[in-house]
Design an enzyme around this catalytic site. Structure first.
Site, short mmCIF file in Angstrom:
data_model
loop_
_atom_site.label_atom_id
_atom_site.label_comp_id
_atom_site.label_asym_id
_atom_site.label_seq_id
_atom_site.Cartn_x
_atom_site.Cartn_y
_atom_site.Cartn_z
N LYS A 115 28.43 43.28 36.00
CA LYS A 115 29.25 44.44 35.44
C LYS A 115 30.91 43.68 35.09
CE LYS A 115 31.49 46.29 39.09
NZ LYS A 115 33.01 46.52 39.24
N ASN A 116 31.10 42.75 36.19
CA ASN A 116 32.33 42.22 36.01
C ASN A 116 32.50 41.33 34.82
OD1 ASN A 116 33.20 44.06 38.00
ND2 ASN A 116 33.22 42.38 39.67
N CYS A 135 44.02 51.81 45.73
CA CYS A 135 42.44 52.25 45.69
C CYS A 135 42.00 52.02 47.05
CB CYS A 135 41.55 51.64 44.73
SG CYS A 135 41.16 49.72 45.29
N ARG A 146 46.41 47.54 44.84
CA ARG A 146 46.06 46.56 43.64
C ARG A 146 46.99 46.48 42.65
NH1 ARG A 146 39.68 47.55 43.09
NH2 ARG A 146 39.91 45.58 41.71
N ASP A 188 33.46 40.28 47.36
CA ASP A 188 32.38 41.47 47.06
C ASP A 188 31.19 41.16 47.70
OD1 ASP A 188 34.18 42.54 45.20
OD2 ASP A 188 33.46 41.70 43.58
N ARG A 221 28.68 53.18 40.64
CA ARG A 221 29.50 52.43 39.44
C ARG A 221 29.19 50.99 39.11
NH1 ARG A 221 34.42 51.93 42.06
NH2 ARG A 221 34.75 50.33 40.23
N1 EPU Z 1 47.09 41.08 43.05
C1 EPU Z 1 48.48 41.26 43.13
N2 EPU Z 1 48.95 41.38 41.92
C2 EPU Z 1 48.11 41.44 40.53
C3 EPU Z 1 46.90 41.20 40.63
C4 EPU Z 1 46.11 40.87 42.00
O1 EPU Z 1 48.95 41.40 44.10
O2 EPU Z 1 48.96 41.41 39.65
C5 EPU Z 1 46.13 40.87 44.22
C6 EPU Z 1 45.16 42.03 44.59
O3 EPU Z 1 45.75 43.19 45.23
C7 EPU Z 1 44.18 41.40 45.43
C8 EPU Z 1 44.15 39.97 44.96
O4 EPU Z 1 45.33 39.69 44.35
O5 EPU Z 1 44.55 41.23 46.81
C9 EPU Z 1 42.86 39.63 44.33
O6 EPU Z 1 42.97 40.49 43.22
P1 EPU Z 1 42.33 40.28 41.86
O7 EPU Z 1 43.31 40.77 40.70
O8 EPU Z 1 41.72 39.16 41.58
O9 EPU Z 1 40.90 41.37 41.73
P2 EPU Z 1 40.66 42.48 40.43
O10 EPU Z 1 40.74 41.49 39.31
O11 EPU Z 1 41.34 43.60 40.45
C10 EPU Z 1 38.24 41.71 40.32
C11 EPU Z 1 36.82 42.51 40.76
C12 EPU Z 1 36.76 43.03 41.85
C13 EPU Z 1 36.70 41.89 42.88
C14 EPU Z 1 38.17 41.21 42.85
C15 EPU Z 1 38.20 39.93 43.57
C16 EPU Z 1 36.68 43.30 38.33
C17 EPU Z 1 36.60 44.34 37.25
N3 EPU Z 1 37.04 43.39 39.66
O12 EPU Z 1 39.21 42.66 40.85
O13 EPU Z 1 35.35 43.66 42.10
O14 EPU Z 1 36.56 42.39 44.37
O15 EPU Z 1 38.14 40.62 41.45
O16 EPU Z 1 37.32 38.94 43.40
O17 EPU Z 1 36.20 42.22 37.97
C18 EPU Z 1 33.73 45.23 42.60
O18 EPU Z 1 32.83 44.86 41.70
O19 EPU Z 1 33.18 45.80 43.48
C19 EPU Z 1 35.13 44.52 42.84
C20 EPU Z 1 35.96 45.39 43.62
#
Ligand code: EPU
Length: 422
Positions: A23-24, A121, A126, A310, A402
């Site tokens: 999915k990701n 969330c 986030r 995850d 989801r």
């Molecule tokens: N963060 C910030 N600022 C930003 C971006 C991130 O502070 O601009 C923080 C976040 O709050 C978090 C950390 O950095 O504490 C890492 O967040 P990241 O941006 O890596 O997460 P994401 O890209 O929103 C993706 C996956 C998540 C997975 C995380 C971590 C997708 C669509 N989602 O989220 O997947 O947990 O990376 O590996 O790729 C899931 O599939 O259940 C899921 C939540």
């Protein structure tokens, strides 16, 4: 509302699970279609609810989409300009909606683009501040108005040097999708090297992008003029694969997952081996077998190649039944232990203090009614329930749907006594 009813315990589960596309990986790949002038064709698509939300989102922007669930394919056709507003109702259902910001900016650099800002969330705050700082380095500036990020680059995107303050998965994908059409050269440091990000890089490179790793977490991108057509087969879902290995683990059985590259799960495999599970990898399959005495363990999550956040809730469920004291440290999200109170309702002994969970393994768990509050929590609760004595009912399973394709079907196929009740 749909709920799951599980009758446990299911001991010694033995079976093979075919793993779906990630999915990701699928979500950023779909978002990247915005960059293309003609068509993008994706194979091995997992038709989970988030993918349908992304279909709705791209359709609302003006893309034409043809799906074949039977063949696991999506064709995304762009023969007219996109609308430049990504609405709140879609970003609030699926945070990955923010992944459209990078490609919209790449394709329509000088126009005003409006993307609803996601709220908090269940995993914690986030933010998208790293995404926005990255775009700013490319000369795209933003303001916040009525809950929408308005972003544009009046003179066009210009290649930049940018270092992510912390690793972010969607932040990396977003910035790459903008920079591939920027003028000149970009160098991005401290990027995410999650397999799903590498999958996006591979797809864009196959379609004409010039992205090169010049360090472990550093890439160099030379901007190109346009993308015409693209075709790609999505990699297997490492989170789904690990989840089903945990079904084997918690039931002390033998489960094989297929269509998954074991390299994506190196840390997880090492951790399972330390606990005492026998792991066998062959080509694109991983088997878990439980023959030895199992030991508790201390482990910590982190960005790839470390243990994936995850995958943590599922292993926490497994550890709740392994005698002794285990400690889990979560380093990515501020609120990732939502499965713990539900597992405790089944008799698990898990204490949470800040970002640590201390688990004292129990011999038995007992079925209980539970409420799921996020995608991975759903699977952790299922694991607890299937290994519990008696019946459990799980509410709000839409979270699980989801991201897990044919969840009930796949669990039933390997012998879990689960049914979905509407
Ligand atoms: N963060 C910030 N600022 C930003 C971006 C991130 O502070 O601009 C923080 C976040 O709050 C978090 C950390 O950095 O504490 C890492 O967040 P990241 O941006 O890596 O997460 P994401 O890209 O929103 C993706 C996956 C998540 C997975 C995380 C971590 C997708 C669509 N989602 O989220 O997947 O947990 O990376 O590996 O790729 C899931 O599939 O259940 C899921 C939540």
């Amino acid at each position: 509302m749909e709920k799951f009813v599980i009758k446990g315990p299911s001991n010694h589960i033995n079976g093979i699970v075919n793993i779906s596309g990630a999915k990701n990986s699928c979500l950023p790949l779909m978002a990247s279609s915005i960059l293309f002038k003609n068509e993008v064709f994706l194979k091995n698509v997992p038709f989970v609810n988030d993918v349908f939300t992304m279909i709705k989102l791209l359709t609302s922007l003006g893309s034409k989409i043809k799906i074949s669930i039977k063949n696991k394919t999506i064709r995304i056709i762009n023969n007219k300009n996109h609308k430049l507003i990504v609405p709140y109702n879609l970003v609030s259902t699926m945070r990955a909606g923010v992944l459209t910001m990078g490609p919209l900016l790449g394709k329509y650099q000088k126009r005003n683009i409006f993307v609803a800002k996601g709220g908090g969330c269940s995993l914690g705050i986030r933010d998208i501040n790293y995404h926005l700082s990255g775009f700013k380095s490319l000369h795209a500036f933003n303001t916040l108005k009525d809950g929408y990020v308005k972003i544009s680059s009046k003179k066009g995107l210009v290649g930049s040097k940018f270092r992510f303050p912390n690793v972010t998965v969607t932040g990396t994908a977003n910035l790459i999708m903008a920079a591939v059409l920027a003028k000149g050269v970009s160098i991005f440091k401290n990027i995410s090297i999650e397999p799903e990000v590498v999958d996006l890089i591979n797809f864009l490179n196959k379609s004409g992008a010039k992205i090169k790793f010049i360090g472990k977490r550093t890439i160099k991108i030379v901007g190109v003029k346009e993308f015409l057509n693209g075709e790609h087969e999505i990699i297997g879902d490492r989170i789904e694969a690990f989840s089903y290995l945990c079904v084997g683990a918690i039931s002390k059985g033998k489960v094989t997952v297929k269509n998954i590259d074991p390299k994506f799960l190196n840390s997880e495999i090492t951790t399972l081996k330390k606990i005492g599970f026998l792991i066998d990898t062959k080509g694109k399959s991983i088997s878990l077998n439980c023959k030895k005495k199992l030991k508790p363990i201390n482990f910590k999550t982190g960005p790839f190649p470390k243990f994936a956040t995850d995958n943590m809730p599922a292993l926490m469920a497994v550890l709740s039944k392994i005698p002794g004291k285990s400690i889990v440290e979560e380093t990515i999200f501020s609120n990732r232990f939502m499965a713990a109170p539900e597992l405790c309702r089944m008799g698990a002994n898990i204490k949470i203090k800040k970002n640590n969970a201390t688990i004292i393994g129990q011999k038995f768990l007992n079925g209980a009614d539970c409420i799921s509050s996020d995608l991975r929590t759903t699977f952790a609760i299922i694991l607890g329930a299937l290994s519990s004595n008696g019946k459990s009912e799980i509410q709000r399973v839409y979270h699980g749907l989801r991201g897990y394709y044919r969840l009930v079907f796949k669990l039933r196929k390997i012998g879990v006594n689960i049914k979905s009740v509407v």
